[in-house]
Design a protein around this motif. Structure first.
Motif, short mmCIF file in Angstrom:
data_model
loop_
_atom_site.label_atom_id
_atom_site.label_comp_id
_atom_site.label_asym_id
_atom_site.label_seq_id
_atom_site.Cartn_x
_atom_site.Cartn_y
_atom_site.Cartn_z
N LEU A 142 49.92 42.29 41.53
CA LEU A 142 48.96 41.20 41.64
C LEU A 142 47.72 41.66 42.40
CD1 LEU A 142 48.26 38.16 41.33
CD2 LEU A 142 49.39 37.79 43.54
N TYR A 143 46.58 41.61 41.73
CA TYR A 143 45.29 41.85 42.36
C TYR A 143 44.74 40.49 42.80
CZ TYR A 143 45.48 46.55 40.38
OH TYR A 143 45.86 47.83 40.06
N ILE A 163 51.24 43.56 45.94
CA ILE A 163 49.93 42.96 46.12
C ILE A 163 48.88 44.04 46.36
CG2 ILE A 163 48.49 41.68 47.77
CD1 ILE A 163 50.69 39.68 48.09
N ILE A 164 47.78 43.95 45.63
CA ILE A 164 46.60 44.77 45.89
C ILE A 164 45.51 43.82 46.36
CG2 ILE A 164 44.90 46.38 44.96
CD1 ILE A 164 47.74 47.49 44.94
N GLU A 165 45.17 43.91 47.65
CA GLU A 165 44.14 43.03 48.20
C GLU A 165 42.77 43.56 47.81
OE1 GLU A 165 43.05 39.56 50.15
OE2 GLU A 165 45.06 40.28 49.70
N VAL A 166 41.96 42.72 47.20
CA VAL A 166 40.65 43.11 46.69
C VAL A 166 39.58 42.73 47.70
CG1 VAL A 166 38.97 42.78 44.83
CG2 VAL A 166 41.43 42.84 44.30
N ASN A 167 38.70 43.66 48.01
CA ASN A 167 37.55 43.36 48.86
C ASN A 167 36.69 42.34 48.13
OD1 ASN A 167 34.74 43.56 49.77
ND2 ASN A 167 35.45 45.27 51.03
N PRO A 168 36.45 41.15 48.73
CA PRO A 168 35.77 40.08 48.02
C PRO A 168 34.30 40.34 47.74
CG PRO A 168 36.19 39.44 50.28
CD PRO A 168 36.90 40.73 50.07
N VAL A 169 33.71 41.38 48.32
CA VAL A 169 32.31 41.70 48.05
C VAL A 169 32.20 42.95 47.18
CG1 VAL A 169 30.10 42.36 49.06
CG2 VAL A 169 31.49 40.59 50.15
N MET A 170 32.75 44.06 47.63
CA MET A 170 32.62 45.32 46.90
C MET A 170 33.54 45.39 45.67
SD MET A 170 30.30 46.60 48.64
CE MET A 170 29.58 46.66 50.28
N ARG A 171 34.73 44.80 45.80
CA ARG A 171 35.71 44.74 44.71
C ARG A 171 36.00 46.12 44.10
NH1 ARG A 171 33.28 39.84 41.21
NH2 ARG A 171 31.36 40.84 41.82
N PRO A 192 42.86 35.85 40.14
CA PRO A 192 43.93 36.84 40.12
C PRO A 192 43.99 37.62 38.81
CG PRO A 192 44.83 34.68 39.62
CD PRO A 192 43.39 34.47 39.98
N ILE A 193 44.45 38.85 38.96
CA ILE A 193 44.80 39.71 37.83
C ILE A 193 46.25 40.11 38.04
CG2 ILE A 193 44.43 41.94 36.72
CD1 ILE A 193 41.51 41.77 37.78
N LEU A 194 47.07 39.94 37.05
CA LEU A 194 48.47 40.36 37.14
C LEU A 194 48.72 41.40 36.06
CD1 LEU A 194 51.17 39.70 38.69
CD2 LEU A 194 51.84 38.50 36.59
N MET A 195 49.14 42.59 36.49
CA MET A 195 49.53 43.63 35.55
C MET A 195 51.05 43.59 35.39
SD MET A 195 46.82 45.00 34.45
CE MET A 195 47.69 46.22 33.46
N VAL A 196 51.50 43.58 34.14
CA VAL A 196 52.92 43.52 33.81
C VAL A 196 53.33 44.86 33.22
CG1 VAL A 196 54.72 42.33 32.52
CG2 VAL A 196 52.71 41.06 33.35
N LEU A 233 47.12 40.07 32.65
CA LEU A 233 46.91 38.62 32.63
C LEU A 233 45.89 38.27 33.71
CD1 LEU A 233 50.67 37.53 32.51
CD2 LEU A 233 49.09 37.70 30.58
N ASN A 234 44.94 37.39 33.37
CA ASN A 234 43.85 37.12 34.31
C ASN A 234 43.73 35.69 34.78
OD1 ASN A 234 43.05 39.82 33.96
ND2 ASN A 234 41.88 39.29 32.14
N ASP A 235 44.11 34.75 34.02
CA ASP A 235 43.99 33.34 34.43
C ASP A 235 45.26 32.90 35.14
OD1 ASP A 235 42.45 30.56 33.61
OD2 ASP A 235 44.62 30.34 33.69
N SER A 236 45.13 32.23 36.27
CA SER A 236 46.31 31.87 37.06
C SER A 236 47.28 31.00 36.26
CB SER A 236 45.90 31.14 38.34
OG SER A 236 45.23 29.92 38.06
N SER A 237 46.76 30.06 35.49
CA SER A 237 47.65 29.18 34.73
C SER A 237 48.27 29.89 33.54
CB SER A 237 46.88 27.93 34.27
OG SER A 237 46.52 27.14 35.38
#
Length: 384
Positions: free
Chosen positions: A106-107, A131-139, A151-155, A161-165
């Motif tokens: 999970l990003y 969990i991969i914590e993403v820097n909210p500015v530099m990303r 969120p981005i979820l890699m399976v 997958l990119n949308d939470s729902s």
């Protein structure tokens, strides 16, 4: 880590503040992303709508953008240094994918309510994830991505997958019917592109609140017809309304904004100048942006009243005879609402909500259910 992140934000903020000629600078996205890993087979979903989404600033307003950059990182940093070991205990141990189960990465931004929704779902069902914590500015953690939201979820390092729902609906469908291929499930959530009122292309998923189940499984999971519609209604409500109440309430007053940044400065061990800049400039920017959001969403003068009303509306919908909207166990709506509200923990808005609404007992029940992975047994049995 905290000090390094804030130092980077300070440099970016100063660059924007000192820029005499600041052209139209695109948009600042506080809480999301869109991505494809090199070599990944598919990319699905969107990040949804942020607490402030695509704030654009004209020439001459670069100073506010600099402030916003500090703010965006500051909010994430606030919760990062306050990190709850219990909430991330599944992610911080080295794990392999469970037998027959997917390997999940999970990003996220720690304070993103949509990311929090996904974590609540994964924790409740006892699904191991990194969990991969993403820097909210530099990303830079998602620099490989053309999709710049979370969120981005890699399976299994292949399916994105990119949308939470979409993430939650896809995984829930898979847990109920493991005979289906995961890629086939995700193909049931096709992209729907359109142009909004501002002339910008947007991507949505009209069926993202649906579980893609057979008729027999649907009857088993939702024994009463109203249950599925109720769950979908409140999942959508959490995304379309509740999430927009968070930022205006967290930064309702200058005192609350300063209180939030006090913690950042203290824990980050800044020099005196850096600390002063991060606290006062960041807090001032967030206070201004919160006022804009208040106007955009037609909130009351005292935004707490909107928060209280929304939370009590949710509690009333559950009623007095159910522990959760899902009955004896949280359903997807319970987890979504809990995930959104959880990002306010540690702030005055959260304490006020607990003291002035009827949400406390429900909230603590869901919190306990996620921390204890109470959905793990139901997951194994394919239950709701």
């Amino acid at each position: 880590m905290a000090a390094a992140l804030t130092k980077s934000l300070g440099k970016v903020g100063w660059y924007m503040l000192e820029s005499a000629a600041c052209p139209r600078l695109g948009s600042v996205s506080y809480l999301f992303g869109n991505a494809r890993l090199p070599g990944s087979s598919r990319a699905y979903g969107t990040g949804g709508v942020g607490l402030w989404s695509r704030l654009s600033f004209q020439r001459g307003k670069g100073r506010m953008l600099g402030c916003a950059l500090l703010l965006g990182g500051g909010v994430g940093l606030y919760q990062t240094v306050k990190c709850s070991m219990q909430q991330q205990h599944l992610a911080q141990e080295e794990r392999e994918a469970p037998a027959g189960g997917p390997l999940l990465t999970l990003y996220q931004y720690k304070t993103c309510p949509f990311c929090s929704k996904v974590r609540a779902f994964l924790d409740f069902h006892g699904l191991p994830y990194e969990i991969i914590e993403v820097n909210p500015v530099m990303r830079k953690e998602i620099k490989w991505s053309t999709y710049r939201k979370v969120p981005i979820l890699m399976v299994d390092s292949k399916v994105q997958l990119n949308d939470s729902s979409v993430i939650i609906s896809s995984l829930k469908t898979y847990l109920i019917d493991k005979e289906k291929k995961f890629t086939d499930i995700v193909n049931s959530y096709p992209e729907m592109k359109s142009v909004n009122d501002s002339g910008k292309e947007v991507t949505e998923y009209n069926n993202k609140y649906w579980l893609m189940l057979s008729e027999d499984n649907t009857k088993r999971i939702y024994p009463e017809k109203h249950m599925q519609k109720e769950e979908m209604k409140w999942r959508r409500w959490a995304d379309d309304w509740l999430v927009h109440l968070i930022s205006p309430n967290v930064y309702r007053t200058t005192a609350e904004a300063l209180s939030s940044f006090d913690y950042i400065v203290r824990e980050g061990k800044f020099g005196s100048f850096e600390g002063f800049f991060a606290k006062y400039v960041g807090a001032a920017a967030m206070f201004i942006i919160a006022k804009r959001l208040k106007s955009r969403h037609n909130l009351q003068d005292d935004v707490r009243e909107d928060l209280y009303k929304a939370v009590n509306e949710w509690v009333a919908a559950i009623g007095k005879t159910r522990k959760f909207m899902g009955g004896d166990q949280p359903n997807l709506a319970d987890l979504a609402v809990f995930g959104v509200l959880r990002v306010m923990e540690g702030l005055q808005a959260f304490d006020d909500m607990m003291a002035n609404t009827k949400v406390k007992h429900w909230y603590h029940r869901v919190e306990k259910a996620t921390l204890n992975n109470q959905g793990r047994k139901g997951t194994a049995a394919g239950g709701h």
